[in-house]
Design an enzyme around this catalytic site. Structure first.
Site, PDB file in Angstrom:
ATOM      1  N   GLY A  18      12.954 -12.738  -7.131  1.00 58.14           N
ATOM      2  CA  GLY A  18      10.984 -12.713  -7.300  1.00 58.14           C
ATOM      3  C   GLY A  18      10.649 -11.507  -8.265  1.00 58.14           C
ATOM      4  O   GLY A  18      11.180  -9.812  -8.898  1.00 58.14           O
ATOM      5  N   THR A 101       8.965  -4.997   2.417  1.00 56.86           N
ATOM      6  CA  THR A 101       7.393  -5.758   2.865  1.00 56.86           C
ATOM      7  C   THR A 101       6.025  -5.237   3.731  1.00 56.86           C
ATOM      8  O   THR A 101       6.453  -5.091   4.940  1.00 56.86           O
ATOM      9  CB  THR A 101       7.833  -7.111   3.142  1.00 56.86           C
ATOM     10  OG1 THR A 101       9.099  -7.899   2.425  1.00 56.86           O
ATOM     11  CG2 THR A 101       6.837  -8.643   2.861  1.00 56.86           C
ATOM     12  N   GLU A 102       4.850  -5.894   3.187  1.00 57.20           N
ATOM     13  CA  GLU A 102       3.921  -5.386   4.033  1.00 57.20           C
ATOM     14  C   GLU A 102       3.371  -6.913   4.381  1.00 57.20           C
ATOM     15  O   GLU A 102       3.414  -8.017   3.848  1.00 57.20           O
ATOM     16  CB  GLU A 102       2.714  -4.601   3.824  1.00 57.20           C
ATOM     17  CG  GLU A 102       2.030  -4.803   1.786  1.00 57.20           C
ATOM     18  CD  GLU A 102       0.923  -4.281   2.424  1.00 57.20           C
ATOM     19  OE1 GLU A 102       0.325  -3.361   2.856  1.00 57.20           O
ATOM     20  OE2 GLU A 102       0.501  -3.631   0.323  1.00 57.20           O
ATOM     21  N   GLU A 211       0.172  10.054  11.708  1.00 55.35           N
ATOM     22  CA  GLU A 211      -0.636   9.423  11.462  1.00 55.35           C
ATOM     23  C   GLU A 211      -1.489   9.515  12.376  1.00 55.35           C
ATOM     24  O   GLU A 211      -0.945   9.706  13.468  1.00 55.35           O
ATOM     25  CB  GLU A 211      -0.866   9.399  10.628  1.00 55.35           C
ATOM     26  CG  GLU A 211      -0.289   7.597  10.331  1.00 55.35           C
ATOM     27  CD  GLU A 211      -0.797   6.355   9.283  1.00 55.35           C
ATOM     28  OE1 GLU A 211      -0.611   6.343   8.566  1.00 55.35           O
ATOM     29  OE2 GLU A 211       0.271   5.276  10.186  1.00 55.35           O
ATOM     30  N   HIS A 249      -3.099   2.566   7.983  1.00 53.90           N
ATOM     31  CA  HIS A 249      -2.116   1.067   8.939  1.00 53.90           C
ATOM     32  C   HIS A 249      -2.718   0.290  10.052  1.00 53.90           C
ATOM     33  O   HIS A 249      -3.504   1.811  10.474  1.00 53.90           O
ATOM     34  CB  HIS A 249      -1.246   2.312   8.640  1.00 53.90           C
ATOM     35  CG  HIS A 249       0.066   2.484   7.747  1.00 53.90           C
ATOM     36  ND1 HIS A 249       0.403   3.972   7.474  1.00 53.90           N
ATOM     37  CD2 HIS A 249       0.005   1.942   6.594  1.00 53.90           C
ATOM     38  CE1 HIS A 249       0.979   3.892   6.205  1.00 53.90           C
ATOM     39  NE2 HIS A 249       0.706   2.429   6.086  1.00 53.90           N
TER      40      HIS A 249
END
Length: 307
Positions: A18, A101-102, A211, A249
């Site tokens: 890809g 991947t997100e 965070e 996030h």
């Protein structure tokens, strides 16, 4: 030495054919990573040319591992297919699976993390930049040119802050930098990476970036106080975030006083961690910790954690 990856790591790229997979495979190879193959269902027998060298494509992880003896995989697969890709790595008994991947549904992450725990495969991510041991191996999307080898270990929830801290401390360099990902469910938490750095003879100082949201940093503080003897410097992103908001996030959600940067800073400082309120100040604290450690080494003094 480094943690999780080294110069001998043999890497398979899931989704190498890809656009994103091809681009980042090129970058990994250019930074010295031993990419031994790609995996794309339906494309077995093909190859992709990188720097005039063909990299074979396999139709499944089981086939690829058998042919290449790979021990690491990195996932550049769209969210819809990511769960199947990770489960395939686990079935192939890969030692380390790095999920870039997100946008993967939390229920999918929970499922493949559970399968990984049962099998012994370590997962880093999802929604992470991967990890790099400069000069040895680079698995993921971390730019290789921003810092060289050194004796700082870095663990971070944020990809962007991983890059910034590496750049800020490029004068010292890194043993390994690990981006664990910022989703609510990740495969390798701060604690696992902290212990790996504690056990690594070539890591002298640890920098931990957290965070707002959740309690991962508070749990890491408790662990540091009980188990980590090396100097730890911390930074918590989100000091200016308003309460009750989702910031960045998916895991960065604070409620009332829980999960705030101030609360996390307090917990870390109680464990003896030096915490900066900006990345630059955090880098300065890391330099101070390195200088102090070197003075102690020259005097043959074993420092004690202040908390």
């Amino acid at each position: 030495m480094s943690i999780f990856i080294n110069a001998s790591s043999r890497v398979l790229v899931q989704g190498m054919t890809g656009k994103e997979g091809r681009k980042h495979t090129q970058r990994m190879i250019m930074s010295g990573t031993r990419v031994v193959g790609g995996v794309t269902p339906g494309k077995a027998g093909e190859s992709v040319l990188f720097e005039e060298d063909p990299v074979p494509v396999f139709g499944s992880m089981v086939e690829a591992v058998a042919a290449t003896q790979a021990d690491v995989s990195v996932v550049f697969v769209p969210p819809k297919y990511a769960k199947a890709a990770v489960l395939e790595s686990i079935e192939a008994e890969i030692g380390l699976c790095v999920v870039i991947t997100e946008g993967i549904p939390v229920r999918d992450s929970v499922e493949f993390h559970s399968a990984a725990r049962d099998s012994g495969t370590r997962i880093i991510g999802p929604n992470c930049p991967g990890l790099i041991s400069p000069g040895k191996s680079n698995v993921g999307i971390i730019p290789a040119h921003i810092a060289g080898p050194g004796r700082i270990g870095l663990v971070s929830k944020s990809g962007t802050l991983t890059y910034q801290m590496m750049y800020e401390l490029r004068d010292h360099g890194f043993s390994t930098a690990v981006g664990i990902g910022g989703d609510p469910v990740v495969g390798t938490p701060h604690i696992d990476v902290l212990q790996a750095f504690e056990d690594d003879d070539e890591t002298d100082v640890i920098v931990m970036i957290g965070e707002i949201g959740g309690d991962a940093e508070e749990r890491a503080a408790e662990y540091i106080q009980r188990n980590i003897t090396k100097p730890v410097v911390g930074y918590v992103a989100g000091f200016t975030a308003p309460p009750g908001r989702t910031m960045g996030h998916a895991g960065a959600i604070i409620t009332g006083s829980k999960g705030t940067a101030a609360a996390k800073k307090e917990a870390l400082e109680a464990a003896g961690v030096l915490v900066g309120e900006t990345p630059s100040l955090t880098a300065s604290l890391a330099r101070d910790a390195i200088a102090k450690m070197r003075v102690n080494q020259s005097r043959n003094v074993t420092p004690k954690r202040s908390a």
